[in-house]
Design a protein around this motif. Structure first.
Motif, PDB file in Angstrom:
ATOM      1  N   GLN A  84      68.333  44.203  72.216  1.00 14.77           N
ATOM      2  CA  GLN A  84      67.153  43.754  72.754  1.00 14.77           C
ATOM      3  C   GLN A  84      65.670  44.247  72.306  1.00 14.77           C
ATOM      4  OE1 GLN A  84      67.555  44.892  76.988  1.00 14.77           O
ATOM      5  NE2 GLN A  84      69.551  44.211  77.148  1.00 14.77           N
ATOM      6  N   ASN A  85      66.087  45.206  71.490  1.00 13.83           N
ATOM      7  CA  ASN A  85      64.749  45.996  71.230  1.00 13.83           C
ATOM      8  C   ASN A  85      64.519  45.984  69.666  1.00 13.83           C
ATOM      9  OD1 ASN A  85      67.113  47.697  70.574  1.00 13.83           O
ATOM     10  ND2 ASN A  85      65.900  49.584  70.637  1.00 13.83           N
ATOM     11  N   VAL A  86      65.258  45.084  69.028  1.00 15.06           N
ATOM     12  CA  VAL A  86      65.285  45.231  67.603  1.00 15.06           C
ATOM     13  C   VAL A  86      63.930  44.414  66.993  1.00 15.06           C
ATOM     14  CG1 VAL A  86      66.128  43.698  65.679  1.00 15.06           C
ATOM     15  CG2 VAL A  86      67.770  45.040  66.872  1.00 15.06           C
ATOM     16  N   MET A  87      63.397  43.095  68.018  1.00 15.28           N
ATOM     17  CA  MET A  87      62.325  42.752  67.489  1.00 15.28           C
ATOM     18  C   MET A  87      60.946  43.458  68.199  1.00 15.28           C
ATOM     19  SD  MET A  87      62.873  40.481  65.055  1.00 15.28           S
ATOM     20  CE  MET A  87      61.272  39.495  65.119  1.00 15.28           C
ATOM     21  N   THR A  88      60.974  44.343  68.719  1.00 15.66           N
ATOM     22  CA  THR A  88      59.705  45.044  69.263  1.00 15.66           C
ATOM     23  C   THR A  88      59.552  46.443  68.260  1.00 15.66           C
ATOM     24  OG1 THR A  88      61.209  46.051  71.014  1.00 15.66           O
ATOM     25  CG2 THR A  88      59.953  44.064  71.236  1.00 15.66           C
ATOM     26  N   GLU A  89      60.680  46.629  67.610  1.00  9.82           N
ATOM     27  CA  GLU A  89      60.408  47.974  66.661  1.00  9.82           C
ATOM     28  C   GLU A  89      59.871  47.499  65.575  1.00  9.82           C
ATOM     29  OE1 GLU A  89      64.481  49.257  65.961  1.00  9.82           O
ATOM     30  OE2 GLU A  89      64.927  50.066  68.053  1.00  9.82           O
ATOM     31  N   LYS A  90      59.165  48.663  64.876  1.00 10.01           N
ATOM     32  CA  LYS A  90      58.485  48.637  63.674  1.00 10.01           C
ATOM     33  C   LYS A  90      59.577  48.374  62.609  1.00 10.01           C
ATOM     34  CE  LYS A  90      54.500  51.796  64.843  1.00 10.01           C
ATOM     35  NZ  LYS A  90      53.772  52.938  64.266  1.00 10.01           N
ATOM     36  N   PRO A  91      59.032  47.582  61.527  1.00  7.77           N
ATOM     37  CA  PRO A  91      60.049  47.478  60.365  1.00  7.77           C
ATOM     38  C   PRO A  91      60.418  48.580  59.798  1.00  7.77           C
ATOM     39  CG  PRO A  91      58.051  46.093  60.301  1.00  7.77           C
ATOM     40  CD  PRO A  91      57.806  47.016  61.284  1.00  7.77           C
ATOM     41  N   ARG A  92      61.713  48.925  59.268  1.00  3.66           N
ATOM     42  CA  ARG A  92      61.959  50.054  58.778  1.00  3.66           C
ATOM     43  C   ARG A  92      61.607  50.073  57.350  1.00  3.66           C
ATOM     44  NH1 ARG A  92      65.754  48.549  54.783  1.00  3.66           N
ATOM     45  NH2 ARG A  92      66.810  46.329  54.936  1.00  3.66           N
ATOM     46  N   SER A  93      61.478  51.467  56.960  1.00  4.11           N
ATOM     47  CA  SER A  93      60.699  51.586  55.663  1.00  4.11           C
ATOM     48  C   SER A  93      61.665  51.364  54.354  1.00  4.11           C
ATOM     49  CB  SER A  93      60.395  53.062  55.509  1.00  4.11           C
ATOM     50  OG  SER A  93      59.819  53.339  54.197  1.00  4.11           O
ATOM     51  N   PHE A  94      61.206  50.301  53.651  1.00  2.00           N
ATOM     52  CA  PHE A  94      61.926  49.886  52.416  1.00  2.00           C
ATOM     53  C   PHE A  94      62.245  50.998  51.304  1.00  2.00           C
ATOM     54  CE2 PHE A  94      62.372  47.267  48.637  1.00  2.00           C
ATOM     55  CZ  PHE A  94      63.363  46.643  48.994  1.00  2.00           C
ATOM     56  N   THR A  95      61.479  52.046  51.428  1.00  4.76           N
ATOM     57  CA  THR A  95      61.669  53.191  50.581  1.00  4.76           C
ATOM     58  C   THR A  95      62.972  54.237  50.874  1.00  4.76           C
ATOM     59  OG1 THR A  95      59.889  54.486  51.536  1.00  4.76           O
ATOM     60  CG2 THR A  95      59.475  53.016  49.587  1.00  4.76           C
ATOM     61  N   LYS A  96      63.199  54.181  52.421  1.00  5.12           N
ATOM     62  CA  LYS A  96      64.132  55.290  52.818  1.00  5.12           C
ATOM     63  C   LYS A  96      65.568  54.856  52.542  1.00  5.12           C
ATOM     64  CE  LYS A  96      61.789  56.599  56.847  1.00  5.12           C
ATOM     65  NZ  LYS A  96      61.738  56.567  58.371  1.00  5.12           N
ATOM     66  N   THR A  97      66.349  55.755  52.438  1.00  2.00           N
ATOM     67  CA  THR A  97      67.617  55.425  52.176  1.00  2.00           C
ATOM     68  C   THR A  97      68.345  54.668  53.388  1.00  2.00           C
ATOM     69  OG1 THR A  97      68.574  57.762  52.913  1.00  2.00           O
ATOM     70  CG2 THR A  97      67.996  57.489  50.559  1.00  2.00           C
ATOM     71  N   PHE A  98      69.806  54.163  52.985  1.00  2.00           N
ATOM     72  CA  PHE A  98      70.419  53.550  54.205  1.00  2.00           C
ATOM     73  C   PHE A  98      70.194  54.315  55.343  1.00  2.00           C
ATOM     74  CE2 PHE A  98      74.148  51.352  55.834  1.00  2.00           C
ATOM     75  CZ  PHE A  98      73.516  50.189  56.077  1.00  2.00           C
ATOM     76  N   PHE A  99      70.781  55.526  55.394  1.00  4.05           N
ATOM     77  CA  PHE A  99      70.882  56.340  56.489  1.00  4.05           C
ATOM     78  C   PHE A  99      69.844  57.124  56.627  1.00  4.05           C
ATOM     79  CE2 PHE A  99      75.536  54.841  56.419  1.00  4.05           C
ATOM     80  CZ  PHE A  99      75.540  54.375  57.604  1.00  4.05           C
ATOM     81  N   ARG A 100      69.170  57.291  57.951  1.00  3.16           N
ATOM     82  CA  ARG A 100      68.477  58.625  57.953  1.00  3.16           C
ATOM     83  C   ARG A 100      69.461  60.045  58.282  1.00  3.16           C
ATOM     84  NH1 ARG A 100      65.511  54.968  61.402  1.00  3.16           N
ATOM     85  NH2 ARG A 100      66.433  55.948  63.357  1.00  3.16           N
TER      86      ARG A 100
END
Length: 829
Positions: free
Chosen positions: A676-692
């Motif tokens: 439900q919340n995927v399209m209300t979150e900010k875009p993930r950073s492209f420079t980050k690694t796959f996992f935080r």
């Protein structure tokens, strides 16, 4: 469909004969490596083959046969997943097949470029790639970029002396009718292509990360394999037994599901995108979609319907603006606009001009005139000029373009003010306004540059292209998803601003023109593009500079475009988006995505699907990490620490678990719906690694918690049951229970399991039922129970195992509840 006078083209029979003789217009592809050959190179299959051989050498025929069956099962699962991926990619290729205009049976038709044959007459025009080698039979001011063959970036004017066109080159301007002389591997491009067949496409950043992770785990597995083999052999001198124990550990460490899951998610994701009208040319673009932070859009055809209607004409001489009902009083301006348009129009504005000309001119003056020179659209602001000559040698020089290009040319002050007022009155209604001018020949020679003509402004023509009804909702969806929207248009600011306000576009208070963009230094521009959302009178270099500035500001940039001049910016954007209907072939070639219906709402769906795919892939890999940890540790710890029963799990048990986990991660999680919340979150950073770090830590803790549960059951069963068969059975049941529950809780790391149970995924109950059913069979059929070295458990023992498996997993629900509480608290502030 229409005809070209004097050219009939080939018949259907002649096409078939030419195809049989000269072949198809396709390149030879790199030979596909057979599945069996690739399968035998997979590390897990190699381990299975080795384990099977050892069992047979030890005369453990049942175990050896099971390993052979496991080899078949693993191969089938891999083959099934690969087949699904290949089918999805094959379907995408159908969408992206380039088309060509060809004359057959005296009719112009569109066919796939690969169906062209030697002898076909094909038509190419501005913005298209030449589909085959050919000789020019008719042309209009043709210039071609042959850089792909020669390396020379300058366009080549095609004259009577140079009448050959080559496949893959780009038509920069004009139009030509050619006769195909070579197709496929016999073209100049085909000959070069022979040397390019083995060039592999470079992997994406995410692919590199995942491959690196798998490679590192494989190295750990190899080291552990050698260490365990050496230690156990040193203690027991039993070569084959030591080897089996080492193989068990190696199997438990190797996360071979990850690359399979990645390729499956990407290929099926691309196929799902195609279902909503987004054609992905490179499946790795799928992983970028969820990261988009800004989308740059043009106005015409993207925000508007691209249905240009001529709605107003300003007569410079009479100083009157005529509406459609009075166009008969502006025939001279309409005629000049027609002369300045392409003889065979495809642009919506030129089509509208031709319709107005036909409606107001009973006699077509074009029949007795010939286009002798064409100046393509160019300059800043841009204009285009056509020079016609009638049968008596009289010349007509007509031009149209941006009003700014003509308003200051040779006009008295009073005329200039009147024209400016008319222009602003039309533009403020959201109309697109062009100026129409003519020039008097200054002699037989034509100038090299159209701006050298002394033009006389005749009037203004205004077109209305209404906004698409769904655009306000589309923009709101982008804004809700944390994605900025920038308008980059060639229109003037008044028209662009009016349309922007009509569609509730945010940020219309400030703007920049293309010239202002070019005048700004990089630091100032990077700051400006962050604040400004409307860019008017944009030209190719300015668009490219905006895209580059956004990238330097660490944005992940998507951009829509349709013309030849959009290609550099489309290529520079992280996600270039071409229009499928009105887009030029070169724009489609330069882009990463194609909107098949020119509908921007498809990009909302694309971002949604992109985020869903990325999140589900992350869930799948976190599941793999979490479940591999307890398998590795329950194999390793008893052996290394000298516990009573060091051989808790054998290769038979590990491969059974692998057969459960493989489909779960790459098939079940791929089918998960979007949260439900995927399209209300900010875009993930492209420079980050796959996992935080926090995400990886949670998955590791999950694995360690399961391990703790297994160790508790191990020691309980050792102390209370005694036999190794009972210990193995209890550990196995606990591990399977934890695995089943892990599948459910990892469907979301935010929402409760009681919420995710309502998610629609038909494969979840199917997988759980199949896993539970198989485990029940292992215990209820005596032969299988003996084969797996299980003891029949009492109800209490079974219940204890299930309870321990549940407890080792369900603690994550407390973590999720705290996470939801923190989110709700921050929203209330």
């Amino acid at each position: 469909m229409h005809t070209i006078e004097g050219i009939t083209g080939l018949t259907a029979d002649q096409v078939n004969q030419a195809r049989e003789r000269y072949g198809r217009n396709t390149f030879e592809r790199k030979k596909h490596v057979p599945f069996l050959k690739r399968a035998l190179q997979e590390p897990m299959l190699m381990l299975l083959v080795l384990a099977s051989a050892i069992y047979f050498l030890r005369e453990a025929y049942a175990e050896g046969a099971f390993m052979l069956a496991a080899i078949a099962a693993v191969s089938f699962i891999s083959f099934y997943q690969e087949s699904r991926s290949k089918a999805a990619l094959d379907a995408l290729q159908e969408y992206t097949r380039p088309q060509a205009s060809v004359i057959r049976n005296a009719t112009v038709m569109r066919v796939p470029a690969e169906e062209l044959v030697v002898g076909d007459h094909f038509i190419v025009e501005e913005g298209e790639l030449v589909p085959a080698d050919g000789v020019i039979e008719r042309s209009n001011d043709l210039s071609v970029n042959e850089a792909i063959l020669t390396g020379e970036s300058m366009s080549v004017q095609k004259t009577a002396e140079d009448k050959f066109l080559y496949q893959g080159t780009l038509v920069n301007a004009g139009l030509a009718v050619c006769k195909a002389t070579a197709v496929g591997m016999h073209t100049q491009m085909g000959r070069i292509g022979k040397g390019l067949q083995d060039i592999e496409e470079p992997p994406s950043p995410l692919q590199i990360q995942l491959k690196g992770f798998v490679r590192n785990m494989a190295m750990v597995g190899l080291a552990a394999f050698l260490a365990v083999w050496g230690i156990y052999f040193f203690k027991t001198s039993l070569l084959m037994q030591s080897l089996l124990k080492a193989l068990t550990l190696a199997m438990s460490i190797l996360p071979e599901e990850i690359p399979v899951a990645f390729s499956t998610f990407m290929a099926l994701g691309a196929w799902r995108l195609a279902q909503v009208g987004v054609i992905v040319k490179n499946i790795h673009t799928v992983e970028t979609l969820g990261s988009a932070t800004v989308i740059c859009v043009d106005k015409t055809g993207t925000l508007t319907k691209n249905e240009m209607a001529l709605v107003g004409i300003y007569d410079m001489h009479a100083r009157i603006t005529y509406g459609p009902e009075d166009f008969a009083r502006a025939t001279s301006i309409i005629a000049t606009a027609m002369w300045a348009s392409e003889p065979l129009p495809f642009d919506p504005m030129e089509l509208a001009i031709h319709r107005a000309y036909a409606a107001t001119h009973p006699v077509d003056a074009r029949a007795g005139a010939t286009l002798i020179h064409e100046y393509p659209l160019g300059g800043t602001p841009p204009i285009m000029t056509h020079v016609f000559e009638d049968q008596k040698g009289n010349r007509i020089i007509a031009a149209k373009g941006a009003p700014e290009a003509f308003l200051h040319a040779h006009l008295p002050a009073s005329d200039l003010h009147a024209a400016n007022d008319a222009f602003h009155a039309l533009a403020s209604k959201g109309f697109r306004v062009l100026a129409v001018a003519e020039a008097v020949p200054a002699g037989p020679d034509l100038p090299a540059d159209q701006h050298e003509f002394r033009f006389l402004l005749k009037g203004l023509v205004a077109f209305y292209d209404p906004p698409k009804e769904n655009i306000p909702g589309v923009l709101e969806s982008f804004y809700d998803a944390g994605i900025q929207v920038k308008l980059l248009t060639g229109d003037n600011l008044v028209t662009a601003g009016t349309i922007a306000r009509q569609i509730n576009f945010r940020g219309t208070a400030t703007s920049l023109t293309g010239e202002q963009v070019m005048s700004l230094a990089d630091p100032a521009l990077q700051d400006a593009v962050e604040k400004v959302s409307v860019f008017s009178r944009m030209f190719p270099d300015a668009k490219l500079k905006v895209i580059e500035a956004l990238r330097k500001h660490h944005h992940v940039v998507a951009m829509t475009g349709d013309g030849v001049n959009d290609a550099p910016a489309l290529k520079a954007a992280h996600i270039g988006i071409a229009m499928g209907r009105k887009g030029s072939e070169v724009a489609r070639q330069a882009s990463a995505l194609i909107l098949s219906n020119d509908d921007l709402s498809a990009m909302v769906a694309a971002v949604t699907i992109g985020r869903k795919i990325y999140n589900n892939l992350k869930k799948a890999i976190r599941y793999i990490i979490s479940i591999h940890i307890p398998i590795v540790l329950i194999v390793l710890l008893p052996l290394m620490l000298g516990w009573p029963y060091p051989e808790i799990l054998t290769p038979v048990h590990v491969i059974f678990l692998e057969l459960i986990m493989g489909p779960t991660c790459s098939i079940v999680y791929e089918h998960e719906p979007i949260e439900q919340n995927v399209m209300t979150e900010k875009p993930r950073s492209f420079t980050k690694t796959f996992f935080r770090i926090s995400e990886l830590a949670i998955s590791i803790v999950q694995g360690l918690a399961i391990t703790a549960g297994l160790i508790l059951i191990y020691w309980y069963s050792v102390n209370h049951a005694g036999s190794q068969a009972c210990v193995t059975a209890m550990v196995f049941v606990t591990l399977v229970t934890a695995n089943l529950l892990l599948t459910l809780v990892n469907r979301s790391f935010y929402y409760s399991i009681f919420v995710t149970l309502m998610y629609k995924n038909r494969l979840i109950p199917l997988t759980l039922a199949a896993t539970g059913g198989l485990c029940s069979i292992l215990f209820t059929i005596p032969a299988l129970r003996r084969f797996f070295h299980f003891e029949l458990l009492t109800g209490y023992q079974f219940g204890l195992c299930v309870a321990t498996g549940v407890l080792s997993i369900m603690w994550i629900e407390v973590y999720k509840a705290l996470k939801r509480h923190r989110t709700a608290k921050s929203l209330r502030r």
